[in-house]
Design an enzyme around this catalytic site. Structure first.
Site: not given
Length: 328
Positions: A25, A27, A95-96, A139, A143-144, A161-164, A167, A259
């Site tokens: 990807r 990102s 995890k994806d 978040t 799960r969180r 949502r969005g990249n690190v 956020r 997930c």
């Protein structure tokens, strides 16, 4: 799908070897972790590696992952490119990946994983317990959401949502962002990989917030028929990490959850009476935080998958299916 060659890395030791094409990807996080794998592979084998950027469904849409169908939205296009011979290997956030194997592909290496815990980035350097009731916490993971609500701290959970970096910019006091949140919760591994570890105000104890299955781990795939690439990638394998992740994802698979389900699982290797053992913990939490089931199991590394399945069966016996259904 869009694929673009962006860089060729030819180490001094690589000579005239044909570069391997690594699908990833676009990102910052994906490129950073893929570059780390590429550099490690070149260092171990002398073979140069180039990155090929691939746009996935999850990258192109701003919708919540659950609305896109959850599992696989970040990997399907990359796997298609791999099967079509457009790239030779792919690096995923483990995890994806869907829990079912992909015909024609081989998970050739699971490198050493980063710290799998969740991390809080809060305004004014606050910890989770120091945030006042009513604080807005961002978040995007059910799960969180479920586990934060279960703590009973009176926090307002805001879906994001969005990249690190986008956020992080939403946390009050961050430069160049809206600052409309008091804190965000992210994977510590991602923050560490892109050099944002200094933003962490608290690494969350798994007793409070148990990580997602395979969080912090990478999965390196190639075609099953490509024996040469499989052999090269095998040099990046970490058996302990694979055992932990196999146990965690076996739990997830046996729960028939993806997930986007409020399922957590975390395995560690510890020294037992007869040598190294896996200590596996897992939980399922109602999305509103009103109820949860938790369990743990211990066994040899060679029994990782069966250990995960056995723990999942225990959680199902204690009502895990109803808790997952309540969040749908």
């Amino acid at each position: 799908m869009t694929a673009t060659d962006v860089q060729v890395t030819a180490s001094p030791a690589s000579g005239t070897a044909t570069p391997l094409r690594l699908g990833t990807r676009a990102s910052v996080l994906a490129r950073t972790q893929s570059r780390a794998v590429a550099d490690a592979l070149t260092a171990a084998t002398g073979v140069p590696v180039e990155l090929v950027l691939i746009s996935t469904e999850g990258d192109r849409s701003s919708a919540a992952i659950a609305q896109l169908g959850g599992t696989g939205v970040f990997v399907t296009a990359i796997r298609r490119a791999l099967l079509d011979g457009e790239v030779d290997l792919a690096v995923h956030s483990y995890k994806d990946l869907p829990t079912a194997p992909e015909p024609g592909l081989n998970l050739a290496a699971v490198p050493v994983r980063e710290d799998p815990r969740d991390a809080l980035v809060a305004r004014d350097g606050l910890t989770l317990g120091e945030l006042p009731p009513g604080s807005r916490i961002g978040t995007g993971a059910p799960r969180r959401v479920a586990q934060l609500r279960a703590l009973g701290l009176g926090l307002e959970i805001v879906p994001i949502r969005g990249n690190v970096d986008s956020r992080l910019a939403r946390v009050a006091g961050s430069p160049g962002g809206p600052g409309d949140l008091d804190a965000v919760v992210l994977a510590r591994a991602g923050l560490s990989r892109i050099g944002r570890r200094d933003r962490i105000t608290e690494t969350l104890d798994p007793l409070q917030v148990l990580p997602a299955p395979a969080q912090g781990a990478l999965a390196v795939e190639c075609r099953t028929s490509d024996a040469r690439t499989r052999e090269l990638l095998g040099r990046l394998e970490d058996p302990a990490t694979r055992a932990c992740v196999v146990a965690e994802r076996a739990t997830l698979a046996a729960l028939e959850a993806g997930c986007s389900a409020p399922v957590a699982a975390y395995a560690e290797v510890a020294e037992g009476e007869s040598g190294p053992e896996l200590f596996l913990r897992a939980s399922v939490t109602a999305l509103d935080g009103s109820d949860s089931v938790r369990g743990s199991a211990t066994g040899p590394l060679t029994d990782a998958a069966s250990l995960g399945r056995a723990l999942a069966a225990e959680l199902l016996d204690r009502g895990a299916a109803a808790l997952m259904a309540a969040g749908e």
